[in-house]
Design an enzyme around this catalytic site. Structure first.
Site, PDB file in Angstrom:
ATOM      1  N   TYR A 113       0.865  -1.186   0.000  1.00 60.83           N
ATOM      2  CA  TYR A 113       0.000   0.000   0.000  1.00 60.83           C
ATOM      3  C   TYR A 113       0.895   1.227   0.000  1.00 60.83           C
ATOM      4  O   TYR A 113       1.898   1.281   0.727  1.00 60.83           O
ATOM      5  CB  TYR A 113      -0.881  -0.004   1.258  1.00 60.83           C
ATOM      6  CG  TYR A 113      -1.761   1.226   1.376  1.00 60.83           C
ATOM      7  CD1 TYR A 113      -3.070   1.219   0.891  1.00 60.83           C
ATOM      8  CD2 TYR A 113      -1.281   2.401   1.963  1.00 60.83           C
ATOM      9  CE1 TYR A 113      -3.872   2.344   0.979  1.00 60.83           C
ATOM     10  CE2 TYR A 113      -2.084   3.534   2.047  1.00 60.83           C
ATOM     11  CZ  TYR A 113      -3.374   3.490   1.557  1.00 60.83           C
ATOM     12  OH  TYR A 113      -4.163   4.615   1.643  1.00 60.83           O
ATOM     13  N   GLU A 201      -3.438   7.665  -3.873  1.00 60.93           N
ATOM     14  CA  GLU A 201      -3.261   6.334  -3.274  1.00 60.93           C
ATOM     15  C   GLU A 201      -3.055   5.263  -4.340  1.00 60.93           C
ATOM     16  O   GLU A 201      -3.751   5.247  -5.354  1.00 60.93           O
ATOM     17  CB  GLU A 201      -4.524   6.003  -2.467  1.00 60.93           C
ATOM     18  CG  GLU A 201      -4.507   4.631  -1.831  1.00 60.93           C
ATOM     19  CD  GLU A 201      -5.877   4.232  -1.316  1.00 60.93           C
ATOM     20  OE1 GLU A 201      -6.156   4.466  -0.126  1.00 60.93           O
ATOM     21  OE2 GLU A 201      -6.668   3.672  -2.101  1.00 60.93           O
TER      22      GLU A 201
END
Ligand code: GDP
Ligand code: MN
Length: 405
Positions: A113, A201
């Protein structure tokens, strides 16, 4: 403002993040054709089909599917285009899907992530990274927060090379993977600032298994989400062009076109208020009296009669609305304008049964500039406003509307 994954992938790629190529499709026939095209080009039989909606959690909801034949691609596309996508990031009503992204399936050795956002607590941008990326990142954040690495970014220096390298090492990356990850983090940081993002993101950022050509594997971004600061959009015509009205609440779009700020909520009491702070206080007071606000509607300081009338139309277009509370504290706003807007709305509003006028209880609290004239207008029009009740103050108004519905 949010954008779709396919737009986010293009944006990331334009900053130098390695993103596998993808195609868009809008119907099941195209999905079968694209399956053949992609597999011919990529030399793999694995293709990923992904719903393009402004919400995540698609994987768990069945709206990201790996397929191994044209028939499976058709089946996945048909399912996604004929069902609404309901995930933990949408309401229970979900979102309709009209576009799909298709790309060669990537072999994944590990999912990471990576994101940059603004940490309001420290008032700094922060690089967030985790070796436990993928569809369970929310659970990781909740139950294993130590697995989430946070690196504050200096307001002037931004992401410094040593910070990116250290993050890559802490993610457990080795050899050539480190520089690839550093390059991606640096590109993400550059994009975040250049495009006035509130979040940028990549989840998952993947490491592919070793091959002869890439003995250390490859780092690739296979999903991305962006949110941009609306107040900075005026300086990004390229981003404005990515706006997709189909992903927005129609009532919110309609309100915005009249200079009104409207946000739909889940309750049944419509609110018409001037000023965001007063709107917040109004919603709190309704809740305090046991009611549930259906919306947040701020007509602002200088709304016209027409805008007020439109505000009523928007509130009443929500079928859940069973009562309306008008709470106006006139400073710049003239109470007479509000009152005339209410009267005009009542005279012109068409109900489903063909009748005209408000059928739901209407509680009005007016205070401030030109209030006497405003009250007089309402009094004169009382025949058109059979459900009207006047309130002496906010608490009285919230109580009255809660009792009336
Ligand atoms: P999200 O659930 O909306 O965030 O959608 P993602 O694009 O992140 O996809 C969800 C999950 O599907 C990923 O975490 C991967 O595990 C898997 N996935 C997506 N694309 C691929 C792919 O090309 N290959 C493989 N093997 N898995 C994929
Ligand atoms: Mn994702």
């Amino acid at each position: 403002m949010k954008i779709h994954e396919h737009q986010a992938r293009d944006l990331l790629a334009s900053f130098g993040v390695p993103v596998p190529p993808a195609h868009l499709c809008t119907n099941a026939q195209d999905a079968a054709r694209l399956y053949k095209e992609i597999t011919d080009q990529a030399g793999t039989d694995l293709v990923v089909v992904k719903a393009q909606v402004h919400a995540g959690g698609r994987g768990k909801a069945g709206f990201v599917k790996l397929v191994r034949s044209a028939d499976e691609a058709t089946e996945a596309a048909t399912f996604m285009l004929t069902n609404r996508m309901v995930s933990n990031q949408t309401g229970p009503e979900g979102l309709p899907v009209s576009k799909l992204l298709m790309a060669a399936g990537v072999d994944i050795a590990h999912e990471y992530y990576l994101a940059i956002t603004t940490d309001r607590a420290t008032r700094q941008n922060v690089l967030i990274a985790s070796a436990e990326g993928g569809v369970d990142i929310e659970e990781v954040a909740e139950h294993n927060p130590k697995a989430i690495l946070k690196t504050p970014l200096h307001p002037l220096l931004g992401l410094q090379p040593h910070q990116a390298r250290e993050t890559a090492f802490r993610l457990g990356l080795k050899g050539k993977q480190v520089n690839q990850a550093v390059k991606t983090m640096t590109a993400l940081a550059k994009c975040f600032l250049a495009k006035d993002c509130s979040i940028a993101e990549i989840n998952p950022l993947v490491l592919t298994p070793p091959t002869d050509a890439h003995p250390d594997g490859q780092i690739l971004a296979i999903d991305a989400k962006f949110n941009f600061d609306d107040n900075a959009l005026f300086r990004h015509p390229d981003l404005q062009a990515l706006f997709d009205p189909a992903e927005e609440n129609p009532a919110e779009l309609r309100a915005a076109s009249h200079g009104l700020t409207y946000i739909a909520l889940d309750g049944n009491i419509g609110c018409l208020v001037n000023g965001a702070g007063l709107a917040m206080a109004t919603m709190d007071t309704i809740k305090h009296h046991g009611g549930e606000p259906a919306n947040f509607l701020d007509v602002g300081g200088s709304a016209s009669e027409q805008a007020v009338t439109e505000a009523f139309n928007i509130i009443l277009s929500d079928e859940r609305v069973q009562g309306i509370l008008v709470n106006i504290f006139g400073g710049i706003m003239d109470c007479a304008v509000i009152a005339q807007g209410i009267v005009n709305a009542a005279k012109t509003y068409k109900n489903n049964d063909g009748s005209t006028g408000f059928q739901v209880p209407l509680v009005v609290r007016l205070e401030g500039t030109n209030v006497e004239a405003g009250r007089e207008i309402l009094k004169q029009a009382s025949a058109s406003l059979p459900t009207l009740q006047a309130a002496t103050d906010l608490s009285d108004g919230a109580r009255k509307v809660t009792v009336a519905i």
